[in-house]
Every structure is written in structure tokens, then in C-alpha cells.
Write an enzyme that holds these catalytic residues in place. Structure first.
Site, short mmCIF file in Angstrom:
data_model
loop_
_atom_site.label_atom_id
_atom_site.label_comp_id
_atom_site.label_asym_id
_atom_site.label_seq_id
_atom_site.Cartn_x
_atom_site.Cartn_y
_atom_site.Cartn_z
N SER A 74 0.83 -1.20 0.00
CA SER A 74 0.00 0.00 0.00
C SER A 74 0.88 1.26 0.00
CB SER A 74 -0.91 -0.03 1.22
OG SER A 74 -1.22 1.25 1.65
N TRP A 87 2.42 1.65 -3.43
CA TRP A 87 1.41 2.08 -4.40
C TRP A 87 1.29 3.60 -4.41
CZ3 TRP A 87 -3.19 4.83 -3.94
CH2 TRP A 87 -4.04 4.80 -5.04
N HIS A 88 1.41 4.20 -3.22
CA HIS A 88 1.27 5.66 -3.13
C HIS A 88 2.41 6.38 -3.81
CE1 HIS A 88 -1.92 4.74 -0.30
NE2 HIS A 88 -2.34 5.95 -0.51
N GLY A 89 3.53 5.74 -3.94
CA GLY A 89 4.61 6.41 -4.64
C GLY A 89 5.94 5.75 -4.38
N PHE A 126 -0.48 9.73 -7.02
CA PHE A 126 -0.47 8.29 -6.80
C PHE A 126 -1.09 7.60 -7.99
CE2 PHE A 126 -1.31 10.06 -2.39
CZ PHE A 126 0.01 10.42 -2.25
#
Lengths: 78, 489
Positions: free
Chosen positions: B322, B325-327, B489
């Protein structure tokens, strides 16, 4: 061998509640304390007691107790 | 184009009108073309190629998985489809991060070889539709869903413009049937959609962007601050990111409603959560459901024989992904790992927690609930520091210096209140700015606490006063708009 009786016994043990009566449409929402943690306990206990192994696909698609019972039934020697 | 831009205020009514007058047969095609124009307007031409590639491969793999008979083949195809999508995502977002870290690793071993420097690509929207593509393939594999045979509707499912750039992450079974439904004008949907859009706009341009000024004043120069200002700016950031993202989501939901499409809401008062797990049931709901269903549950089930340890490990891995995924940065990774660690700890702590509450006779009391909300909010804020700060070192500086409040106290004694408020509460910002911000936040709190957002059932005079106030405040109190936090994102 009927599945419902031994399964009820397992449910009562795992969720520590002697009043649980199983039905096919029953879901996690109907049983107090049936969350993702106790679910793992439930599955492992069922697999050990019945000496069966669920597939990943089965575990991810059980919608209710009925699905669970059908799957157990299909794995038991007839 | 973003939702709070003049272009969008022209685009949306134009699209709606044409859509309204078109026959049902062509509506899907028109909405698809409109969605792609919306995407192209970001002026990043290769994104059109990326969405086309994801659409074609996912559509093909979906049909293929459904068609083959053997489970083993289905599994292989599922992994093929997922790998294609993940590769596209990695190529778009993670190559610079990977090469940079590889070079650091190589330099540790004095290696003369160096990975070439890679340019960071603009990947707006990609992680959202890639996630939807993966959920679509998995659901076909699990046989909870039939593949969509109509390529046009399938493309529209991935590209539908209200949710294209920043979610919500929709399941095909929720969205596709709505896209196929015959459109009929619905006055209630129009009214609700427009109100929700305006409310979201207010949250974004009045609340989030104004809070942003406050947060930036500290976070762009953290080393100039100690103690209280760091704490206040962190709390302010928690609300900035909430208003930014939930405002955007309201605008997305409002837009979709104009076309009689009900998207899934992403938020449910997240800062009233009583545990970190509860926070994730209330924050970015469509994303947390996704990681729960497609990462956590399969891992937890695979590791079920390790009991609680398996669940804890599955939580850490899930939230690590997670974070990624955001960066592609260590800040996001640490943020994810922190949430994973919180939840993993609670796996072991939870059985004791109940007993402790019982022993202290605190069960179901208001005091306990307030305490839990307070603790959860602060745990979430601690993780936000890594999300907002520029890099891990700056985040550590913030966390190390928040407790240093005695400096603020000494400054208060030495220089008096006026100076203290200017430096530690207002951060050199204009007085008008702070008063407007406080007034807007108080208004927001009153509206929410009185459930006045259920405005559509109120008498006409109240409704219209509220509409005017909302529009008036958007026009006169907005801060010149910045980008959305969740765009990246």
C-alpha cells in the site's frame, strides 16, 4: 457422515458460544466475533478435524456457511 | 483538466448536454470519447497509449481466463494478466526509484557499473485503473464475475472520466451494469449531484488549500521550528489531506451522479475511528477494500497455519505494498510499514485489550471511546509525518522535535503572548488568513455535526440560503488552487 453436527461443534468452540446453530445462509455478520482473525482459526480447525485441505480459490469465494458445508462435504470420502 | 478548473466547468455541462440529447445507442461511445479527451487534456500524450494497452490486455486476458477449462491454465493466465498490469505500472512509476536505489547498493560494493539515470514519468490515473484491471481479472478467475464481452463498455468501465484520475476504485460488477442502464433524466440525481460537487469543491478550494498554506509554512522549512508548531502543522496536514481527497471524491461522485451513476464513497468520518483497523474501514474505502480482498486475504489464507503470526505478516506485507502504491519513495514505504506494524501489533494485543477494558470497567463507556479516537488519530498523524515530509530524515526531525515544547514555553516567558502566537500558532501567516480558516472550519464542524448536509430535505429558504453561502464562499474565500495530493499516486 453429516457435516452439520461436527461443524456446529467447531463453531461453538472457536467462537466460544454454546448457542450457535448453523444454517446455510449464515454469514460472518450473524456470528459475534467472526472476524478475519477468528476466521483463520475456524478454517485451520475445520481442516485439522476433518483432515481436509481447502484450495485458495475456495477460501476466497465462500459466501456463507452453506458454501463452507458444501465444500467440506465434497472433500469427504463418500 | 482538474475538477476545479474553468475548463472543467465548461467541459462538464457540454458533455452532459450532448449526452442528454444523444440516443441511448451512442451514449457509451460518446462518454468513452469524452473520457479520453478529458485524459488527453492533461497534455501527457503517452497516457492515452498506457490506458489503451491496459484496456486491450485486460479485456483479452479476461475472456481468455473465462474460456480455458483447466484450473491450472486459468491460474497461469491470471498471473499473466496481473504481471502485464504490474509491469506497466512499474515501468510508469518505479523505474527511477529502482535504479536510484540499485546505484546506492552498487556504490556500497565499489562497483564500477552504474544503472542509467531514468526520467520520472507522469503517471496520473495509472495506478487507479491498473488496480481496477487486476480486480477485474481476479474476479473472473474466482468466478464471481463474468467477463465483459462488449469492448466499448469495458473500455468505459476503466476510463469513465469522473473516477479516472483519482478513483474511487470501482469493481466491474458495481459500475458496468450502471453504465449499460438506459439513461433517463432524474431530477433528484441532478440536484444531489450538483450539491455534492459544490460541497466537494468547497472542501477542496476553501478548506484543504487554505490549510495547505498553513502546513506548507512549517513543512517547507521544518528546521526553523520546534515543538508546538510542528505538532499543529502535522494535525493541520491530517485535515488538509482529508479535505483534499474527500473533496475530490465528492466532486467525482457528484459528476457521476449527473449521469445517473452511483460511485462508491471513499470516506466515512475517518478521524472518528476507534482503532487503526477501523480507520482503514473509513479512509479511502475503495482502496482499502481492494488491498484487503486482493492482497491481505490471499496472503492470510496462504499463511493460515502460522495462525496469528501469519495474519500479522500478511498485514505488514499488505501495507508495505500500500505504501509503495502511493509512490516510489521511502517516505511512503515507511508510512505503509507503520500502518502494517500498528495492525500487526493489534493482532496480538487485541485479546488483552478486552480484558484490560473489562478490568478497568471501561467497556462501552464514552471515556474509552474518546480515548481510543484520540490515540488512533495520533497514531495516524505520526504516520502522516512520513507521508508529508521531504524524505525520511526530515520526518525523523519532525518526530524528534515535536516533544521539545519547553522551547516554546521559554519563548513565551521571554517574548510574551503576541510574539508567541505569531511565531508558534500563525507561522508568520496573515491574521485574515487564520481567522478565515478558523471560521470556515467551525462552519464545517457545525454543518457536519447537525447533519445539515442532508440539505435537500430542508425547506426552500434554508436550501437556497445554503446554496448561495456555499457558492459565495467558494468564489471569495478560495485559495488559488494547487494540485490534488492524491493525483501523484
Amino acid at each position: 457422515m453429516g457435516v452439520i453436527e461436527p461443524l456446529t461443534k467447531i463453531f461453538r468452540e472457536v467462537f466460544d458460544d454454546e448457542d450457535i446453530t448453523l444454517s446455510g445462509e449464515m454469514t460472518a455478520d450473524d456470528v459475534d466475533g467472526w472476524d478475519s482473525l477468528s476466521h483463520v482459526n475456524l478454517i485451520v480447525t475445520i481442516e485439522t478435524r476433518f483432515n481436509i485441505k481447502f484450495t485458495q480459490k475456495e477460501l476466497l469465494t465462500f459466501r456463507n456457511v452453506g458454501d463452507l458445508m458444501d465444500s467440506i462435504q465434497s472433500k469427504l470420502p463418500s | 483538466m482538474v475538477f476545479n478548473s474553468l475548463e472543467y466547468f465548461l467541459f462538464l455541462p457540454a458533455i452532459w448536454l450532448v449526452h442528454y440529447f444523444l440516443g441511448q445507442r451512442f451514449r457509451w461511445l460518446f462518454l468513452l470519447v469524452a473520457s479520453l479527451i478529458f485524459y488527453v487534456s492533461l497534455k501527457v500524450p503517452y497516457l492515452l497509449g498506457v490506458i489503451t494497452l491496459v484496456t486491450i490486455t485486460t479485456y483479452g486476458f479476461g475472456l481468455w481466463i473465462h474460456r480455458v477449462e483447466q484450473l491450472q491454465q486459468k491460474k497461469l493466465l491470471l498471473w499473466g494478466g496481473i504481471a502485464t498490469n504490474v509491469l506497466i505500472l512499474v515501468a510508469m512509476k518505479y523505474v527511477p526509484f529502482l535504479t536510484e536505489n540499485l546505484n546506492v547498493l552498487l556504490s556500497l560494493f565499489d562497483s564500477p557499473i552504474k544503472a542509467p539515470h531514468a526520467q520520472l514519468l507522469v503517471a496520473i490515473g495509472v495506478s487507479y485503473y491498473v488496480f481496477q484491471a487486476i480486480s477485474y481479472l481476479s474476479d473472473i478467475y474466482l468466478e464471481i464475475e463474468e467477463p465483459e464481452t462488449h469492448f466499448g463498455y469495458f473500455s468505459l468501465y476503466l476510463a469513465f472520466f469522473p473516477k479516472l484520475l483519482q478513483g474511487p476504485i470501482e469493481r466491474a460488477r458495481d459500475l458496468l451494469p450502471q453504465l449499460k442502464q438506459k439513461y433517463e433524466f432524474n431530477y433528484d440525481n441532478m440536484r444531489f449531484g450538483l450539491l455534492l460537487f459544490t460541497w466537494g469543491l468547497f472542501k477542496k478550494v476553501v478548506l484543504a488549500d487554505r490549510l495547505g498554506l498553513y502546513v506548507d509554512a512549517v513543512y517547507n522549512d521544518v528546521h526553523a521550528y520546534q515543538g508546538l508548531p510542528l505538532l499543529l502543522a502535522t494535525y493541520a496536514y491530517a485535515f488538509q489531506i482529508y479535505f483534499d481527497f474527500s473533496g475530490y471524491t465528492d466532486m467525482a461522485l457528484g459528476t457521476a451522479r449527473l449521469f445517473n451513476v452511483k460511485l462508491t464513497d471513499n470516506f466515512n468520518s475517518p478521524y472518528l475511528a476507534t482503532s487503526v483497523a477501523d480507520f482503514w474501514r473509513r479512509w479511502h474505502i475503495t482502496f482499502s477494500r481492494w488491498i484487503l480482498d486482493y492482497i491481505f486475504k490471499p496472503l492470510q489464507m496462504s499463511w493460515r497455519n502460522w495462525k496469528n503470526w501469519g495474519t500479522a505478516a500478511a498485514l505488514v506485507v499488505t501495507f508495505f505494498v500500500s505504501g509503495l502504491w502511493h509512490g516510489a519513495s521511502w517516505g511512503f514505504v515507511i508510512w505503509g510499514l507503520l500502518h502494517g506494524t500498528y495492525m500487526a501489533c493489534s493482532v496480538f494485543y487485541r485479546p488483552f485489550q478486552k480484558k484490560i477494558h473489562k478490568a478497568m470497567s471501561l467497556e462501552k463507556t464514552k471515556v474509552l471511546k474518546i480515548w481510543q479516537i484520540f490515540v488512533t488519530f495520533n497514531l495516524v498523524c505520526l504516520a502522516w509525518v512520513f507521508f508529508r515530509a521531504f524524505g525520511g530524515w526530515q520526518a525523523l526531525y519532525v518526530l524528534k522535535n515535536i516533544p521539545e515544547m519547553h522551547h516554546n514555553y521559554v519563548a513565551l516567558i521571554d517574548n510574551g503572548w503576541a510574539d508567541f502566537i505569531r511565531n508558534n500558532i500563525m507561522f508568520g501567516l496573515d491574521k485574515r488568513n487564520i481567522i478565515t480558516l478558523a471560521a470556515c472550519l467551525i462552519c464545517y464542524a457545525i454543518i457536519i455535526s447537525k447533519k445539515s448536509y442532508d440539505l435537500l430535505n430542508k425547506p426552500t429558504y434554508i436550501r437556497w440560503t445554503a446554496y448561495y453561502l456555499l457558492i459565495f464562499s467558494i468564489i471569495f474565500l478560495q485559495v488559488s488552487s494547487k494540485k490534488y495530493i492524491y493525483f501523484q499516486f
